[in-house]
Structures are given as structure tokens and as C-alpha cells.
Design a protein around this motif. Structure first.
Motif, short mmCIF file in Angstrom:
data_model
loop_
_atom_site.label_atom_id
_atom_site.label_comp_id
_atom_site.label_asym_id
_atom_site.label_seq_id
_atom_site.Cartn_x
_atom_site.Cartn_y
_atom_site.Cartn_z
N SER A 152 0.91 -1.20 -0.10
CA SER A 152 0.05 -0.06 0.11
C SER A 152 0.89 1.04 0.14
CB SER A 152 -1.06 -0.04 1.25
OG SER A 152 -1.64 -0.94 1.20
N SER A 153 1.95 1.07 0.51
CA SER A 153 2.95 2.42 0.81
C SER A 153 3.77 2.49 -0.71
CB SER A 153 3.83 2.33 1.76
OG SER A 153 4.63 1.13 1.83
N GLU A 154 3.71 1.49 -1.75
CA GLU A 154 4.51 1.72 -2.92
C GLU A 154 3.76 1.56 -4.08
OE1 GLU A 154 7.68 -1.28 -2.06
OE2 GLU A 154 8.42 0.02 -0.49
N MET A 155 2.50 2.16 -4.24
CA MET A 155 1.68 1.81 -5.34
C MET A 155 2.25 2.72 -6.52
SD MET A 155 -1.99 1.39 -4.11
CE MET A 155 -2.73 1.26 -5.64
N PRO A 156 2.56 2.07 -7.78
CA PRO A 156 2.96 2.95 -8.83
C PRO A 156 1.83 3.87 -9.43
CG PRO A 156 3.38 0.57 -9.44
CD PRO A 156 2.21 0.57 -7.98
N ALA A 157 2.63 5.13 -9.87
CA ALA A 157 1.67 6.17 -9.98
C ALA A 157 0.64 5.84 -10.91
CB ALA A 157 2.62 7.42 -10.35
N ASP A 158 1.06 4.79 -11.95
CA ASP A 158 0.09 4.83 -13.10
C ASP A 158 -0.80 3.53 -12.97
OD1 ASP A 158 1.99 2.84 -13.42
OD2 ASP A 158 2.42 3.13 -15.46
N ARG A 159 -1.00 2.99 -11.93
CA ARG A 159 -1.78 1.89 -11.56
C ARG A 159 -2.84 2.12 -10.28
NH1 ARG A 159 0.37 -2.70 -13.96
NH2 ARG A 159 -1.04 -4.07 -12.87
N GLN A 160 -3.90 1.47 -10.41
CA GLN A 160 -4.99 1.77 -9.54
C GLN A 160 -5.22 0.48 -8.63
OE1 GLN A 160 -9.22 2.05 -10.72
NE2 GLN A 160 -8.46 1.73 -12.89
N GLY A 161 -5.60 0.19 -7.27
CA GLY A 161 -5.94 -0.59 -6.51
C GLY A 161 -7.42 -0.89 -7.06
N CYS A 162 -7.51 -2.56 -7.03
CA CYS A 162 -9.04 -2.86 -7.29
C CYS A 162 -9.32 -3.86 -6.46
CB CYS A 162 -9.22 -3.09 -8.80
SG CYS A 162 -9.31 -1.50 -9.91
N ASP A 163 -8.34 -4.32 -5.36
CA ASP A 163 -8.75 -5.47 -4.58
C ASP A 163 -7.81 -5.48 -3.32
OD1 ASP A 163 -10.04 -7.54 -3.35
OD2 ASP A 163 -9.30 -8.93 -4.51
N ILE A 164 -8.16 -6.00 -2.38
CA ILE A 164 -7.09 -5.93 -1.24
C ILE A 164 -6.08 -7.33 -1.57
CG2 ILE A 164 -8.17 -5.07 0.49
CD1 ILE A 164 -9.16 -7.94 1.54
N GLY A 165 -4.78 -7.40 -1.35
CA GLY A 165 -3.81 -8.27 -1.46
C GLY A 165 -3.87 -9.34 -0.56
N PRO A 166 -2.75 -10.49 -0.65
CA PRO A 166 -2.73 -11.40 0.01
C PRO A 166 -2.64 -11.33 1.50
CG PRO A 166 -1.10 -11.49 -1.66
CD PRO A 166 -1.83 -10.39 -2.07
N LYS A 167 -1.51 -10.30 1.70
CA LYS A 167 -1.26 -9.81 3.17
C LYS A 167 -2.47 -9.39 3.91
CE LYS A 167 2.61 -7.76 2.11
NZ LYS A 167 3.89 -7.36 2.07
N THR A 168 -3.14 -8.45 3.11
CA THR A 168 -4.25 -7.82 3.86
C THR A 168 -5.50 -8.71 4.18
OG1 THR A 168 -3.80 -5.52 2.65
CG2 THR A 168 -6.01 -5.94 3.41
N GLN A 169 -5.41 -9.92 3.09
CA GLN A 169 -6.54 -10.84 3.27
C GLN A 169 -6.42 -11.67 4.56
OE1 GLN A 169 -6.73 -13.47 -0.16
NE2 GLN A 169 -6.57 -11.62 -1.53
N GLN A 170 -5.05 -11.74 4.85
CA GLN A 170 -4.53 -12.57 6.00
C GLN A 170 -5.06 -11.88 7.31
OE1 GLN A 170 -3.61 -16.17 5.92
NE2 GLN A 170 -4.04 -15.67 8.20
#
Length: 262
Positions: A152-170
Motif C-alpha cells: 500500500s505504501s509503494e503503489m506505482p503512479a500509473d496503476r489503480q488498486g482494485c482489490d486487497i492483496g494476500p497480506k491484507t486478506q490474512q
């Protein structure tokens, strides 16, 4: 008009319509039905008298839709989990780069206030620590899409988050495991796309496997739980999206109040 009016439409209870409030004023006996009573019991107990630890999970697209719910639940719950599109405004409020993710810039200060409020009240506020990102939104919505997982602290400027990742799921699943009462309203990502549904599936699975009382706010959350096949594992799935949200805000619902007045 009639001797007894029974209102069992929880899905419209948050609106003062002629079909619920109007009719109730014209009869001697106006009562709620069994479904309405079940909704009031589950949602009312969750908000006013939960068995603790009480975990609330909020998702969905917009922070603006859940302003009062976030505020009210922070005072009631022990842990508040925030996922879905609304999480990115919170992440931005923390100073994170969120790329082209959904954000409500007018609510960044509000999110800062809520983060501070949680700290002041000693409540745990959990936000996504990683995200499933995409370059372009799928068209149609369920089309194949290329993904990349980023912290979450290193998202590329040209991409968008559309779901929570595996670490967040856990992280979210672990929080649910220790709960005795869980209320969930809003998906964790674009669950209509199979590739972007894993976060929502993970949360639904965690709720299905817990012994806690699990309450699903209507709307998208109910659709997700039922579509994914976890419906029969939940204690209660609300039949009202807007109505359950307003209930969780602590508001009095006109359709309920009209019957109670009798």
C-alpha cells in the motif's frame, strides 16, 4: 381501511413512504412482521449490545456513502476494518502514494479525523497493507485483466488498486477469527470480476469459518456472499442495503418508528 397493518418491508424502512408510514397512520393496529423483527434484533443488538470483541468491516467504493457509519461504528466496535475503493482515501490521508486508485479528495481530512479518533478511543483501525493493482479497468467488467500486487505504501503512479492483496486478506481474516460479533457492509474490491474477487472471497470465507455472530449488511455484500456460496454460513443477511446502513449509523428508521408508535 383495515384492522391490522403488518409492515415486513425492511428494505424500504429507511424511507417515509405512503406504503409504510402513511398506512400506519390510518389504522388502529400497525405492527412489524417477523422479518422486520429479525432485522431489528440482529442489527440492533450488533450496534447497541454486541457480544465482544465486535469487529465491523466496511467496503464499497465511496467514503462519502459511509461517513456517518464510520463515525458511529468507531464508537461501538473494538476493531474497524476498511477495504474496497473507500480505503484509498484513508491510505492517501496517511500520506501514501495511491496511483490512479479511486479517491475522494474532499474527504481526506475527514479520514485523518477518523484515524485520529480511532487512536484516541483506543480502537483498532485496520487498512489494507497491500493491493491488487491494474493498469486499465476491464471492459466488460468481468473481462480478463492483468494484475500486479503492490504494498500500500509503494503503489506505482500509473496503476489503480482494485482489490486487497494476500497480506491484507490474512490480516483481515485474523481479526475476524478472534471476534464474537462481526458486521460486514461492502465488498473488498471489484468482486464482479473473478480476478479481482479474491479479497471479498477471503473475507466471506473468514466469516463463514468463525463461530461469531455474522451479520451481512444488504446490497453488494449480500450479493457477494450469496453469489460466492457462503450465504447459508452467515447468522443473518440483511434484506435492506440502505436501511441496514442507516441502522448502523444509529438513525431511527421511519418505517420501524411508525409501527412502534402504536
Amino acid at each position: 381501511m383495515c384492522d391490522v397493518f403488518v409492515n415486513d418491508a425492511f428494505g424500504t424502512a429507511h424511507r417515509a413512504h405512503c406504503s409504510n408510514v402513511g398506512v400506519a397512520q390510518l389504522v388502529d393496529t400497525a405492527v412489524v412482521g417477523y422479518l422486520m423483527q429479525k432485522e431489528i434484533d440482529f442489527l440492533g443488538n450488533a450496534v447497541e449490545n454486541p457480544v465482544r470483541p465486535f469487529v465491523a468491516i466496511l467496503g464499497g467504493a465511496k467514503v462519502a456513502d459511509k461517513l456517518n457509519v464510520i463515525d458511529n461504528l468507531l464508537e461501538k466496535c473494538d476493531t474497524l476494518i476498511i477495504g474496497g475503493g473507500m480505503a484509498y482515501t484513508f491510505l492517501k490521508a496517511q500520506g501514501n502514494e495511491i496511483g490512479t486508485s479511486l479517491v475522494d479528495d474532499s474527504k481526506v481530512d475527514y479520514c485523518k479525523e477518523m484515524i485520529a479518533k480511532a487512536e484516541k478511543l483506543g480502537k483498532q483501525l485496520l487498512l489494507p497493507v497491500d493491493a491488487v493493482t491494474i493498469k486499465d479497468f476491464p471492459n466488460p467488467i468481468d473481462a480478463a485483466v492483468e494484475t500486479q500486487i503492490c504494498d500500500s505504501s509503494e503503489m506505482p503512479a500509473d496503476r489503480q488498486g482494485c482489490d486487497i492483496g494476500p497480506k491484507t486478506q490474512q490480516l483481515f481474516a485474523d481479526a475476524v477469527k478472534s471476534a464474537k460479533t462481526v458486521v460486514w457492509n461492502g465488498p473488498m474490491g471489484v468482486f464482479e470480476n473473478p480476478t479481482l474477487a479474491e479479497g471479498t472471497i477471503a473475507v466471506a470465507k473468514a466469516l463463514a469459518e468463525t463461530d461469531a455472530t455474522t451479520i451481512i449488511g444488504g446490497g453488494d455484500s449480500a450479493a457477494a456472499v450469496n453469489t460466492l456460496g457462503f450465504g447459508d454460513k452467515m447468522s443473518h443477511i440483511s434484506t435492506g442495503g440502505g436501511a441496514s446502513l442507516e441502522f448502523l449509523e444509529g438513525k431511527e428508521l421511519p418505517g420501524v418508528a411508525a409501527a412502534n408508535d402504536k
